[in-house]
Write a protein that holds these residues in place. Structure first.
Motif, PDB file in Angstrom:
ATOM      1  N   VAL A   1       0.920  -1.119  -0.083  1.00  0.00           N
ATOM      2  CA  VAL A   1       0.129   0.082   0.059  1.00  0.00           C
ATOM      3  C   VAL A   1       0.806   1.264  -0.030  1.00  0.00           C
ATOM      4  N   ASN A   2       1.844   1.137   0.600  1.00  0.00           N
ATOM      5  CA  ASN A   2       2.759   2.554   0.801  1.00  0.00           C
ATOM      6  C   ASN A   2       3.389   2.764  -0.424  1.00  0.00           C
ATOM      7  N   ALA A   3       3.835   1.519  -1.015  1.00  0.00           N
ATOM      8  CA  ALA A   3       4.562   1.917  -2.313  1.00  0.00           C
ATOM      9  C   ALA A   3       3.634   2.069  -3.585  1.00  0.00           C
ATOM     10  N   GLY A   4       2.505   2.083  -3.324  1.00  0.00           N
ATOM     11  CA  GLY A   4       1.399   2.365  -4.455  1.00  0.00           C
ATOM     12  C   GLY A   4       1.254   1.170  -5.248  1.00  0.00           C
TER      13      GLY A   4
ATOM     14  N   LEU B   1     -13.130  10.717  -6.977  1.00  0.00           N
ATOM     15  CA  LEU B   1     -14.144  10.196  -8.155  1.00  0.00           C
ATOM     16  C   LEU B   1     -13.509  10.981  -9.287  1.00  0.00           C
ATOM     17  N   ASP B   2     -13.177  12.203  -9.311  1.00  0.00           N
ATOM     18  CA  ASP B   2     -12.700  13.139 -10.582  1.00  0.00           C
ATOM     19  C   ASP B   2     -11.255  12.715 -10.962  1.00  0.00           C
ATOM     20  N   GLN B   3     -10.819  11.757 -10.480  1.00  0.00           N
ATOM     21  CA  GLN B   3      -9.422  11.097 -10.676  1.00  0.00           C
ATOM     22  C   GLN B   3      -8.365  12.011 -10.598  1.00  0.00           C
ATOM     23  N   LEU B   4      -8.478  12.933  -9.438  1.00  0.00           N
ATOM     24  CA  LEU B   4      -7.429  13.698  -9.427  1.00  0.00           C
ATOM     25  C   LEU B   4      -6.314  13.296  -8.093  1.00  0.00           C
ATOM     26  N   ILE B   5      -7.046  12.795  -7.057  1.00  0.00           N
ATOM     27  CA  ILE B   5      -6.162  12.054  -5.891  1.00  0.00           C
ATOM     28  C   ILE B   5      -6.264  10.785  -5.630  1.00  0.00           C
ATOM     29  N   CYS B   6      -5.751  10.167  -4.853  1.00  0.00           N
ATOM     30  CA  CYS B   6      -5.861   8.609  -4.472  1.00  0.00           C
ATOM     31  C   CYS B   6      -4.907   8.692  -3.091  1.00  0.00           C
ATOM     32  N   SER B   7      -4.972   7.269  -2.596  1.00  0.00           N
ATOM     33  CA  SER B   7      -4.052   7.061  -1.503  1.00  0.00           C
ATOM     34  C   SER B   7      -2.690   7.290  -1.720  1.00  0.00           C
ATOM     35  N   GLY B   8      -1.970   7.902  -0.798  1.00  0.00           N
ATOM     36  CA  GLY B   8      -0.505   7.934  -0.724  1.00  0.00           C
ATOM     37  C   GLY B   8       0.133   7.010   0.369  1.00  0.00           C
ATOM     38  N   ALA B   9       1.337   6.963   0.724  1.00  0.00           N
ATOM     39  CA  ALA B   9       1.710   6.251   1.753  1.00  0.00           C
ATOM     40  C   ALA B   9       1.346   6.768   2.994  1.00  0.00           C
ATOM     41  N   ARG B  10       1.318   5.942   4.009  1.00  0.00           N
ATOM     42  CA  ARG B  10       0.842   6.181   5.507  1.00  0.00           C
ATOM     43  C   ARG B  10       2.099   6.929   6.066  1.00  0.00           C
ATOM     44  N   GLU B  11       1.681   8.115   6.767  1.00  0.00           N
ATOM     45  CA  GLU B  11       2.633   8.665   7.559  1.00  0.00           C
ATOM     46  C   GLU B  11       2.453   8.371   9.152  1.00  0.00           C
ATOM     47  N   GLY B  12       3.291   7.496   9.544  1.00  0.00           N
ATOM     48  CA  GLY B  12       2.828   6.924  11.026  1.00  0.00           C
ATOM     49  C   GLY B  12       1.363   6.104  10.573  1.00  0.00           C
ATOM     50  N   LYS B  13       0.698   6.604  11.691  1.00  0.00           N
ATOM     51  CA  LYS B  13      -0.631   5.713  11.501  1.00  0.00           C
ATOM     52  C   LYS B  13      -1.519   6.787  10.745  1.00  0.00           C
ATOM     53  N   GLN B  14      -1.200   7.992  10.028  1.00  0.00           N
ATOM     54  CA  GLN B  14      -1.817   8.754   9.335  1.00  0.00           C
ATOM     55  C   GLN B  14      -1.918   8.387   7.861  1.00  0.00           C
ATOM     56  N   PHE B  15      -3.097   8.495   7.443  1.00  0.00           N
ATOM     57  CA  PHE B  15      -3.338   8.266   5.803  1.00  0.00           C
ATOM     58  C   PHE B  15      -2.987   9.759   5.312  1.00  0.00           C
ATOM     59  N   THR B  16      -2.569   9.267   3.897  1.00  0.00           N
ATOM     60  CA  THR B  16      -2.053  10.500   3.193  1.00  0.00           C
ATOM     61  C   THR B  16      -2.824  10.334   1.730  1.00  0.00           C
ATOM     62  N   TYR B  17      -2.899  11.616   1.134  1.00  0.00           N
ATOM     63  CA  TYR B  17      -3.522  11.445  -0.062  1.00  0.00           C
ATOM     64  C   TYR B  17      -2.323  11.963  -1.191  1.00  0.00           C
ATOM     65  N   ALA B  18      -2.436  11.427  -2.399  1.00  0.00           N
ATOM     66  CA  ALA B  18      -1.421  11.880  -3.504  1.00  0.00           C
ATOM     67  C   ALA B  18      -2.020  12.287  -4.763  1.00  0.00           C
ATOM     68  N   LEU B  19      -1.563  12.868  -5.869  1.00  0.00           N
ATOM     69  CA  LEU B  19      -2.003  13.117  -7.024  1.00  0.00           C
ATOM     70  C   LEU B  19      -2.067  11.656  -7.783  1.00  0.00           C
ATOM     71  N   LEU B  20      -3.139  11.122  -8.228  1.00  0.00           N
ATOM     72  CA  LEU B  20      -3.508  10.177  -9.088  1.00  0.00           C
ATOM     73  C   LEU B  20      -2.459   9.994 -10.200  1.00  0.00           C
ATOM     74  N   ASP B  21      -2.043  11.187 -10.864  1.00  0.00           N
ATOM     75  CA  ASP B  21      -1.458  11.010 -12.121  1.00  0.00           C
ATOM     76  C   ASP B  21       0.095  10.832 -11.709  1.00  0.00           C
ATOM     77  N   GLU B  22       0.503  10.949 -10.367  1.00  0.00           N
ATOM     78  CA  GLU B  22       1.978  10.590  -9.803  1.00  0.00           C
ATOM     79  C   GLU B  22       1.851   9.202  -9.238  1.00  0.00           C
ATOM     80  N   ARG B  23       0.711   8.877  -9.032  1.00  0.00           N
ATOM     81  CA  ARG B  23       0.763   7.242  -8.228  1.00  0.00           C
ATOM     82  C   ARG B  23       0.304   6.087  -9.195  1.00  0.00           C
ATOM     83  N   ALA B  24      -0.330   6.401 -10.349  1.00  0.00           N
ATOM     84  CA  ALA B  24      -0.621   5.442 -11.368  1.00  0.00           C
ATOM     85  C   ALA B  24      -0.412   5.719 -12.574  1.00  0.00           C
ATOM     86  N   PRO B  25      -0.109   4.830 -13.298  1.00  0.00           N
ATOM     87  CA  PRO B  25       0.299   5.079 -14.810  1.00  0.00           C
ATOM     88  C   PRO B  25      -0.925   5.269 -15.759  1.00  0.00           C
TER      89      PRO B  25
END
Length: 351
Positions: A62-65, A161-185
């Motif tokens: 999950v953290n690695a994407g 839903l608009d394909q802007l963001i998705c999950s990023g790596a967790r920061e400790g126990k906190q969830f993060t968000y990342a840009l979908l274009d930088e996380r998925a091909p």
């Protein structure tokens, strides 16, 4: 085919009575999408279907994407693969969006607010930055966008839903968000008919035997979509009848292979439960009044049948598991539960 045979086939097709997959992402690829609302339990849902599962291995993926977590299919969290996330969102996001319309109105968010929020998120996350909900809250508030009540959840879900963001790596126990274009091909765009056909085939292959209504319940799509997908996949799917209902599964499915029973501690919202509207196949008739408990709490399954619930208390160096059976347990059931409990503890690195 009897209900017990249907249960046996579902357990087999969901890979719960034999270890098939080596990597967490292999499980998600086969299942296409797995409900991931309760994160720690959702990791265990993946682990149940692996050869040598560990919580750390799933967390690493999950953290690695290699696995992404986002809102798709229905308005709740799911695990999906980077290569599947775009076509799944393109297919199911419009219906989720339409279903959320009343909530948007109640929380007084409109296209102008969504666009402003999207622009802030895109700029803040550009260059691989992954942000926690706390940081995002501060960014939006400083720009005059309120995040009280359900507004933050709505703004983030809409960006997913608009394909802007998705999950990023967790920061400790906190969830993060990342840009979908930088996380998925970027993947080729497919038309809706092809997407429906792809999802229908994946569902009935991994979760069959199942009914059209089961697919509709799981996917958030329509009966017409289900029937269209079955028609397109007519050479790959077959059906059987049980108690007056038509069940679909992959044409290569062999009931004679699915003879081994499974006993395990199912996580809450496991696909063996949540993927079907009608759960009579895995809940003994005498316990059907417990359907709510089976749906919303972790379930104990012995020999392909749910016979109780369970909970766990996590300590620093141990996990205490409490079994809450619906009836009296015999020696064989008690032993099976002990084995299942050991497997869960091993997954969490305690054995």
């Amino acid at each position: 085919m009897t209900l017990s045979q249907i249960a046996r086939m579902r357990v087999y097709n969901q890979c719960l009575n034999y270890d098939k997959f080596k990597k967490p992402e292999d499980v998600v690829k086969y299942m296409v999408a797995m409900q991931a609302q309760e994160y720690s339990y959702a990791k265990w849902a993946i682990g149940l279907r692996m050869l040598s599962p560990t919580d750390k291995a799933v967390e690493k993926a999950v953290n690695a994407g290699a696995i992404l977590r986002t809102h798709v299919l229905r308005p709740t969290w799911h695990f999906v693969l980077p290569q599947d996330i775009r076509w799944l969102l393109a297919l199911t996001a419009p219906r989720i969006d339409a279903g959320n319309a009343t909530m948007y109105k109640q929380q007084e968010v409109d296209s102008a607010i969504f666009n402003k929020s999207h622009n802030i998120l895109a700029k803040a996350m550009e260059g691989g930055k992954q942000l926690t909900r706390k940081t995002i809250t501060e960014l939006l508030n400083s720009a005059g966008i309120a995040t009280n009540d359900l507004r933050l959840t709505i703004l983030l879900m809409k960006a997913e839903l608009d394909q802007l963001i998705c999950s990023g790596a967790r920061e400790g126990k906190q969830f993060t968000y990342a840009l979908l274009d930088e996380r998925a091909p970027i993947t080729p765009v497919i038309d809706r008919d092809e997407a429906v056909a792809r999802l229908v085939l994946a569902y009935f292959s991994s979760r069959g035997p199942a009914t059209v209504n089961d697919f509709v319940h799981w996917s958030g799509l329509t009966v017409a979509d289900a029937k269209a997908g079955i028609k397109i996949n007519k050479d790959s799917l077959t059906n059987i009848t049980a108690e007056g209902k038509t069940y679909w599964m992959h044409a290569d499915a062999n009931p004679d292979i699915a003879i081994k029973s499974a006993s395990c501690l199912l996580p809450v919202y496991d696909e063996l439960i949540i993927a079907y509207k009608n759960r009579e196949a895995i809940i003994p008739a005498k316990y059907l009044d417990k359907t709510g408990d089976v749906t919303f709490f972790p379930a104990v399954m012995i020999n392909n049948q749910v016979i109780g619930n369970w909970s766990r208390t996590v300590g620093k160096n141990n996990i205490d598991i409490e079994i809450k059976p619906y009836g009296n347990l015999n020696k064989a059931q008690t032993k099976a539960i002990e084995t299942a409990s050991q497997r869960f503890k091993k997954f969490n690195g305690l054995l």
